[in-house]
Scaffold this active site. Structure first.
Site, PDB file in Angstrom:
ATOM      1  N   ASP A 328       6.426 -36.703 -48.816  1.00 38.28           N
ATOM      2  CA  ASP A 328       6.082 -37.843 -47.945  1.00 38.28           C
ATOM      3  C   ASP A 328       7.175 -38.910 -47.892  1.00 38.28           C
ATOM      4  OD1 ASP A 328       3.616 -36.661 -47.535  1.00 38.28           O
ATOM      5  OD2 ASP A 328       2.429 -38.401 -48.182  1.00 38.28           O
ATOM      6  N   HIS A 460     -16.154  -7.081 -39.051  1.00 35.94           N
ATOM      7  CA  HIS A 460     -17.327  -7.522 -38.301  1.00 35.94           C
ATOM      8  C   HIS A 460     -18.521  -7.647 -39.247  1.00 35.94           C
ATOM      9  CE1 HIS A 460     -20.251  -7.975 -35.123  1.00 35.94           C
ATOM     10  NE2 HIS A 460     -21.007  -7.074 -35.732  1.00 35.94           N
TER      11      HIS A 460
HETATM   12  P1  FAD Z   1       2.161 -38.310 -53.474  1.00 42.09           P
HETATM   13  O1  FAD Z   1       1.033 -37.367 -53.509  1.00 42.09           O
HETATM   14  O2  FAD Z   1       1.908 -39.694 -52.968  1.00 42.09           O
HETATM   15  O3  FAD Z   1       2.731 -38.357 -54.968  1.00 42.09           O
HETATM   16  C1  FAD Z   1       3.726 -39.218 -55.368  1.00 42.09           C
HETATM   17  C2  FAD Z   1       3.541 -39.540 -56.829  1.00 42.09           C
HETATM   18  O4  FAD Z   1       4.674 -40.233 -57.292  1.00 42.09           O
HETATM   19  C3  FAD Z   1       2.346 -40.436 -57.133  1.00 42.09           C
HETATM   20  O5  FAD Z   1       1.615 -39.934 -58.218  1.00 42.09           O
HETATM   21  C4  FAD Z   1       2.964 -41.776 -57.476  1.00 42.09           C
HETATM   22  O6  FAD Z   1       2.172 -42.523 -58.385  1.00 42.09           O
HETATM   23  C5  FAD Z   1       4.263 -41.306 -58.117  1.00 42.09           C
HETATM   24  N1  FAD Z   1       5.335 -42.312 -58.100  1.00 42.09           N
HETATM   25  C6  FAD Z   1       5.743 -43.102 -57.088  1.00 42.09           C
HETATM   26  N2  FAD Z   1       6.779 -43.858 -57.466  1.00 42.09           N
HETATM   27  C7  FAD Z   1       7.049 -43.514 -58.745  1.00 42.09           C
HETATM   28  C8  FAD Z   1       8.023 -43.931 -59.678  1.00 42.09           C
HETATM   29  N3  FAD Z   1       8.981 -44.836 -59.364  1.00 42.09           N
HETATM   30  N4  FAD Z   1       7.994 -43.402 -60.925  1.00 42.09           N
HETATM   31  C9  FAD Z   1       7.067 -42.458 -61.263  1.00 42.09           C
HETATM   32  N5  FAD Z   1       6.139 -42.029 -60.401  1.00 42.09           N
HETATM   33  C10 FAD Z   1       6.141 -42.535 -59.162  1.00 42.09           C
HETATM   34  N6  FAD Z   1      -2.628 -33.589 -46.988  1.00 42.09           N
HETATM   35  C11 FAD Z   1      -2.982 -32.311 -46.781  1.00 42.09           C
HETATM   36  O7  FAD Z   1      -2.107 -31.449 -46.701  1.00 42.09           O
HETATM   37  N7  FAD Z   1      -4.290 -31.939 -46.667  1.00 42.09           N
HETATM   38  C12 FAD Z   1      -5.293 -32.840 -46.730  1.00 42.09           C
HETATM   39  O8  FAD Z   1      -6.467 -32.484 -46.626  1.00 42.09           O
HETATM   40  C13 FAD Z   1      -4.969 -34.200 -46.948  1.00 42.09           C
HETATM   41  N8  FAD Z   1      -5.930 -35.127 -47.051  1.00 42.09           N
HETATM   42  C14 FAD Z   1      -5.593 -36.426 -47.322  1.00 42.09           C
HETATM   43  C15 FAD Z   1      -6.606 -37.368 -47.428  1.00 42.09           C
HETATM   44  C16 FAD Z   1      -6.311 -38.686 -47.708  1.00 42.09           C
HETATM   45  C17 FAD Z   1      -7.425 -39.695 -47.838  1.00 42.09           C
HETATM   46  C18 FAD Z   1      -4.947 -39.072 -47.908  1.00 42.09           C
HETATM   47  C19 FAD Z   1      -4.596 -40.490 -48.242  1.00 42.09           C
HETATM   48  C20 FAD Z   1      -3.925 -38.148 -47.782  1.00 42.09           C
HETATM   49  C21 FAD Z   1      -4.243 -36.817 -47.484  1.00 42.09           C
HETATM   50  N9  FAD Z   1      -3.245 -35.841 -47.349  1.00 42.09           N
HETATM   51  C22 FAD Z   1      -3.594 -34.543 -47.079  1.00 42.09           C
HETATM   52  C23 FAD Z   1      -1.811 -36.160 -47.478  1.00 42.09           C
HETATM   53  C24 FAD Z   1      -1.296 -35.771 -48.859  1.00 42.09           C
HETATM   54  O9  FAD Z   1      -2.062 -36.435 -49.842  1.00 42.09           O
HETATM   55  C25 FAD Z   1       0.175 -36.110 -48.987  1.00 42.09           C
HETATM   56  O10 FAD Z   1       0.909 -35.532 -47.923  1.00 42.09           O
HETATM   57  C26 FAD Z   1       0.738 -35.599 -50.301  1.00 42.09           C
HETATM   58  O11 FAD Z   1       0.049 -36.157 -51.384  1.00 42.09           O
HETATM   59  C27 FAD Z   1       2.225 -35.915 -50.398  1.00 42.09           C
HETATM   60  O12 FAD Z   1       2.725 -35.503 -51.636  1.00 42.09           O
HETATM   61  P2  FAD Z   1       3.928 -36.280 -52.350  1.00 42.09           P
HETATM   62  O13 FAD Z   1       4.108 -35.598 -53.655  1.00 42.09           O
HETATM   63  O14 FAD Z   1       5.059 -36.403 -51.424  1.00 42.09           O
HETATM   64  O15 FAD Z   1       3.373 -37.768 -52.603  1.00 42.09           O
END
Ligand code: FAD
Ligand code: AMP
Length: 486
Positions: A328, A460
């Site tokens: 993200d 089916h």
């Molecule tokens: P994140 O999951 O945000 O993880 C990042 C992590 O890094 C977090 O734990 C954060 O605390 C940690 N972090 C940040 N900065 C630091 C730092 N400086 N030091 C240490 N740790 C740090 N996606 C789907 O594919 N299917 C779904 O059904 C879906 N449903 C969703 C429903 C909701 C309500 C929401 C809000 C989102 C949903 N998403 C869904 C989107 C999905 O959650 C995100 O796309 C996904 O979590 C992205 O993963 P990521 O690892 O990039 O970020």
């Protein structure tokens, strides 16, 4: 970039991953599988102050929202559908506390699983905030304030995203005006619920609380509903959701929010008029922003774009040598499976493999009822991209399994290239299309033609027969549904 002096005892790894969400934790595991010494740092704190791996997805996103969608759907079915099957349960009684406890248990089982996977794969996992110091070093401040510095050849930024706040109009107060996390944690069903934003999160959360009894209004600034979805599917979705009682107001731009003692009054502009509506709770679901707070990106020379996303090249390299970013925090579609694939592919590339993400075959799902799922180009996108297009669709009303499930709303639609017969996109609304979509993704991944699908036998009675029928309909061969007149 700063040249921070390095203590002689600095623990050293091959890879440090900052962020233990879907982008980060699978990357750390894949790295360990490939022989790298990997450290994964995560700062997530649950409401009860327990740290947890899994990021937004496992703790406040995909998983808890799906847990509540399932529970609320069962509640709704008990009240409205069981009787059709000859099952009398009287008026179902909601125990929201128990429903919320189950949701937490589902989340915790998943996030606890990440810890176990780390142990099994010999990934070092630490809880705390990671900060780039430059020179391959990362400072981790644990939740008790103790700081440790680590060093690695490769650093991966996987810090994810956070909800966008409408600071001037509707700042979060954690009570009456909440983000998606707050909306997953309501301890009582609001009588009148307002949602700003009819995106994926807005309609999923709206479905949960509306099924549990909230009178739900969704205000969406754009004139069209779910504009990223194929027009035929979004039209059907709007019809179905409206029938269920969701009050979706399009072209409704929220301009002000006033907090009362026990409620909030929202002012919005629609059709040139200023309108007002009062709610007990207001969910702001207007998108997510990259999370790079106190990351030290500037210190390490990691460039961000004008919206704050970490800038990367096609191999996930940032502007700083040895520092990469996925998920993200880099933008694009914000989906967990896209984040997972990027992290794993990056690690395999660092290991010298020719691994890559197919950005043309990313499935998207909206877990409403009916569910919506798609992959590839919509009819409109395919035409805009210059394809001569042929389409075919089949309704679930013609599917025996769907009738047995009492879920006949919806359809599957194929978009194929008229010249090459290649499947360009598949768009669905209906029962369990989240699961059916996997076959469509495979079709795109394997560059299947429509004929390949037509010649593939489907069990089916299964919902997948509608997938097959839609492929047949592209060439006017559908057996169980009307073919479009040529
Ligand atoms: P994140 O999951 O945000 O993880 C990042 C992590 O890094 C977090 O734990 C954060 O605390 C940690 N972090 C940040 N900065 C630091 C730092 N400086 N030091 C240490 N740790 C740090 N996606 C789907 O594919 N299917 C779904 O059904 C879906 N449903 C969703 C429903 C909701 C309500 C929401 C809000 C989102 C949903 N998403 C869904 C989107 C999905 O959650 C995100 O796309 C996904 O979590 C992205 O993963 P990521 O690892 O990039 O970020
Ligand atoms: P998504 O980005 O998919 O999470 O969807 C967020 C939705 O919120 C988009 O469709 C936006 O158009 C909508 N939105 C953003 N700001 C406002 C606003 N002030 N009033 C109503 N809708 C908004």
């Amino acid at each position: 970039m700063s040249d921070s002096p390095e203590a002689p005892s600095t623990p050293t790894f091959d890879l440090i991953v900052i962020g233990g969400g879907p982008a980060g934790y699978p990357a750390a595991i894949r790295a360990a599988q490939l022989g790298m010494k990997a450290l994964c740092i995560d700062s997530w704190l649950n409401r009860d102050n327990t740290p947890s791996f899994g990021g937004t997805c496992l703790n406040a996103g995909c998983i808890p929202s799906k847990a509540l969608l399932e529970s609320s759907e069962l509640f709704h079915k008990a009240g409205h559908e069981f009787a059709i099957h000859g099952i009398g349960v009287g008026t179902p009684v909601l125990d929201l506390k128990k429903m919320q406890e189950r949701k937490m248990a589902v989340s915790k089982a998943n996030s606890g699983g990440v810890k176990l996977l780390f142990q099994a794969n010999k990934v070092t996992g630490v809880f705390g905030h990671g900060e780039l110091l430059g020179n391959g070093q990362v400072k981790v401040t644990a939740h008790d304030g103790v700081a440790t510095t680590y060093k690695a050849k490769h650093i991966l930024i996987a810090t994810g995203s956070a909800p966008v706040e409408l600071k001037k109009i509707a700042p979060f107060d954690g009570d009456k005006i909440v983000d998606s996390w707050g909306a997953l944690d309501f301890s009582a069903v609001p009588e009148r619920l307002g949602i700003i934003g009819a995106g994926v999160i807005g309609v999923e959360l709206g479905s949960v609380w509306s099924r549990l009894g909230a009178k739900t209004v969704i205000l969406e600034a754009l004139p069209g509903f779910l504009p990223m979805v194929d027009a035929a599917i979004s039209k059907e979705a709007l019809r179905q959701f409206t029938k269920q009682g969701l009050d979706i107001r399009l072209g409704a731009k929220v301009s002000a929010v006033a907090k009362g003692k026990t409620d909030v009054t929202v002012t919005y502009e629609q059709d040139g008029e200023t309108k007002k509506e009062t709610f007990d709770k207001l969910i702001v679901a207007v998108g997510r922003r990259p999370f790079t707070d106190k990351l030290g990106a500037d210190v390490a020379g990691v460039a961000l774009d004008e919206r704050g996303f970490v800038k990367i090249d096609k191999n996930y390299k940032t502007s700083a040598a040895g520092i990469y970013a996925v998920g993200d925090v880099t933008g694009g579609v914000m989906l967990a499976h896209k984040a997972i694939e990027e992290g794993v592919v990056l690690i395999e590339q660092l290991h010298g493999e020719k691994s890559e993400v197919n950005y043309n075959a990313i499935p998207s799902v909206i877990y409403t009822n009916p569910e919506i799922a798609w992959v590839g180009l919509s009819e409109e996108q395919a035409k805009a991209a210059g394809h001569e297009v042929k389409v075919g669709s089949s309704p679930f009303a013609a599917n025996g399994r769907a009738r047995a499930l009492e879920s006949i709303a919806g359809q599957v639609k194929f978009v194929s290239d008229a010249k090459t017969d290649r499947v360009l996109g598949v768009h669905m609304i209906g029962p369990y299309v989240s699961e059916l979509c996997a076959e469509a993704v495979l079709a795109l991944e394997f560059a299947a033609t429509t004929q390949d699908i037509q010649m593939t036998m489907h069990g089916h009675p299964t919902l997948s027969e509608t997938f097959h029928e839609a492929a047949l309909a592209v060439d006017g061969h559908a057996i169980h549904s009307a073919n479009k007149k040529k």
